[in-house]
Design a protein around this motif. Structure first.
Motif, PDB file in Angstrom:
ATOM      1  N   SER A  88      45.270  18.069 110.013  1.00  0.00           N
ATOM      2  CA  SER A  88      46.684  17.716 110.042  1.00  0.00           C
ATOM      3  C   SER A  88      47.559  18.962 110.183  1.00  0.00           C
ATOM      4  CB  SER A  88      47.068  16.975 108.763  1.00  0.00           C
ATOM      5  OG  SER A  88      46.921  17.815 107.626  1.00  0.00           O
ATOM      6  N   PRO A  89      48.687  18.862 110.877  1.00  0.00           N
ATOM      7  CA  PRO A  89      49.601  20.005 111.001  1.00  0.00           C
ATOM      8  C   PRO A  89      50.136  20.480 109.651  1.00  0.00           C
ATOM      9  CG  PRO A  89      50.126  18.299 112.607  1.00  0.00           C
ATOM     10  CD  PRO A  89      49.132  17.706 111.681  1.00  0.00           C
ATOM     11  N   LYS A  90      50.318  19.555 108.715  1.00  0.00           N
ATOM     12  CA  LYS A  90      50.846  19.947 107.404  1.00  0.00           C
ATOM     13  C   LYS A  90      49.884  20.859 106.662  1.00  0.00           C
ATOM     14  CE  LYS A  90      53.154  17.981 103.367  1.00  0.00           C
ATOM     15  NZ  LYS A  90      53.594  16.728 102.695  1.00  0.00           N
TER      16      LYS A  90
ATOM     17  N   ARG B 180      47.416  22.688 108.057  1.00  0.00           N
ATOM     18  CA  ARG B 180      47.286  23.943 108.794  1.00  0.00           C
ATOM     19  C   ARG B 180      48.517  24.831 108.601  1.00  0.00           C
ATOM     20  NH1 ARG B 180      44.396  22.561 114.623  1.00  0.00           N
ATOM     21  NH2 ARG B 180      42.445  21.707 113.755  1.00  0.00           N
ATOM     22  N   SER B 181      49.677  24.212 108.520  1.00  0.00           N
ATOM     23  CA  SER B 181      50.895  24.980 108.262  1.00  0.00           C
ATOM     24  C   SER B 181      50.850  25.617 106.882  1.00  0.00           C
ATOM     25  CB  SER B 181      52.118  24.076 108.399  1.00  0.00           C
ATOM     26  OG  SER B 181      53.300  24.767 108.030  1.00  0.00           O
TER      27      SER B 181
END
Length: 407
Positions: A43-45, A47-48
């Motif tokens: 998920s981008p969250k 990885r961010s």
């Protein structure tokens, strides 16, 4: 001897092999192929979070091979942060959604992964050294499963350091587990065998995609643990021990449970309620073994409810609700760490530090308090259950009343 070791890490059937089979891996394979669910690790969250918040390692023991791993967010002038302790299979980043949520609202948060401690005394001494390193007055401890048991034991030995406890799917007695006091046999098992026990955990057929994604994420974390870490955590979990709650009754405690399929039996949850009769209870309709991953919004709301009772006191974990004089006296702008890329310039950092010293205007306070009130009402509405559901969850199941499993 080999058969005995295999039976310990099997599904309860001594004749069953322990290595992953196609049927055991099928729930996770189906999850990965499903186009409607996004894996947490992809998920981008997530990885961010990993890209912005550094994973730090700190060795405080005489044995330099034992090092704490932790993520830290929020203003460092807060002297009573929230500290997260993961379950037996978890790492420091499993609470990334809680860390980001609280840090964005001015809370100081530390998610700590403990090193390979094999005794309870060793763990308590190590955690105390870690808190002294951070120079905190007290802490709010959040513990999940084994982390919840460790949090209670630490509070038992060091009650003056604890501001409050938040226990998620926790337990107060290790004798509830199926293979307690089998530590000598655990030590004979190789690392792949230890990992396979956790990776092949069965997922209920009626579990939703979020619960399956959480189980898949936690299974992927097991591969990052060394054999020493697995042995140490299993040793702590399978050594007969229990919490003595006499010194914990004065603490503010919240006990959070789920009412769907969980590794801990209903009788274990009831025993924890009896240990802390005055504790607040946060019930979730669903969430599985890892509600902080599968139901992060509900868990975050319950965390705000738990922490709001300390607003405007010396135990406040949020910079917006600290005593003004105390915050100004303890403020050290050189120690304030910001994880947002938009606050990299020194001018902006100085401006933010100056705003933290000045008391917020009354209108800002009113808005912040109103936001929390709305959050509390939303959490209560989402967690509302019928009396029949509560009654069924409180009745111990005859099938698993005396057996718990590791998560």
């Amino acid at each position: 001897m080999v058969d005995k070791i295999l039976s310990i890490f099997g599904s309860g059937n001594s004749s069953a092999t322990n290595y992953p089979s196609d049927d055991q891996q099928q729930p996770f394979d189906r999850l990965r192929r499903s186009p409607t669910v996004e894996l947490i690790e992809d998920s981008p969250k997530y990885r961010s979070f990993r890209g912005r918040v550094a994973l730090k390692r700190l060795s405080l023991d005489e044995d330099c091979t034992k090092a704490w791993s932790y993520h830290e967010c929020g203003p460092r002038e807060v002297r009573c942060p929230m500290v997260f302790l993961p379950p037996v299979t978890g790492t420091a980043d499993v609470f990334f959604q809680q860390v980001e949520y609280l840090a964005e609202r001015g809370y100081r948060v530390i998610s700590a992964e403990y090193p390979s401690y094999f005794t309870m005394e060793e763990f308590c001494e190590g955690l105390l050294r870690l808190l002294r390193y951070f120079k905190v007055k007290q802490v709010h401890l959040f513990g999940a499963s084994l982390g919840g048991f460790l949090a209670q034991k630490f509070a038992q030995y060091n009650p003056s350091v604890i501001a409050s406890l938040f226990l998620c799917n926790a337990f107060g007695d290790t004798s509830r587990f199926k293979f307690v006091n089998t530590v000598p046999l655990v030590w004979l098992a190789p690392a792949p065998l230890l990992r396979s026990y956790f990776i092949t955990k069965e997922v209920p057929e009626d579990a939703d995609e979020q619960i399956r994604a959480a189980a898949h994420f936690m299974s992927s974390k097991v591969a990052t643990l060394s054999q020493a870490d697995l042995l140490a955590r299993l040793t702590l979990n399978l050594t007969s021990d229990y919490v003595r709650p006499e010194r914990l009754q004065s603490l503010a405690i919240t006990v959070m449970d789920v009412f769907d399929h969980c590794a801990h039996s209903s009788s274990t949850r009831l025993e924890l309620y009896k240990l802390y009769p005055s504790a607040r209870r946060a019930h979730l309709k669903q969430g599985g073994n890892y509600p902080y991953l599968s139901r992060p919004e509900e868990v975050n709301m319950h965390l705000l409810v738990h922490l709001r009772q300390f607003n405007h006191t010396e135990r406040a974990a949020c910079v917006h609700f600290m005593d003004v004089k105390e915050g100004a006296a303890d403020l050290d702008t050189s120690s304030v760490e910001y994880h947002s890329n938009s606050l990299e310039s020194s001018v902006e950092v100085a401006r933010v530090a100056e705003e933290q010293i000045r008391p917020p205007p009354p209108t800002a306070k009113a808005i912040a308090e109103r936001i929390e009130e709305v959050a509390v009402e939303s959490a209560a509405a989402n967690s509302d259950m019928t009396p029949k559901l509560v009654k069924e969850a409180a009745v111990p199941s005859s099938a698993n009343a005396q057996v718990d499993h590791l998560v």
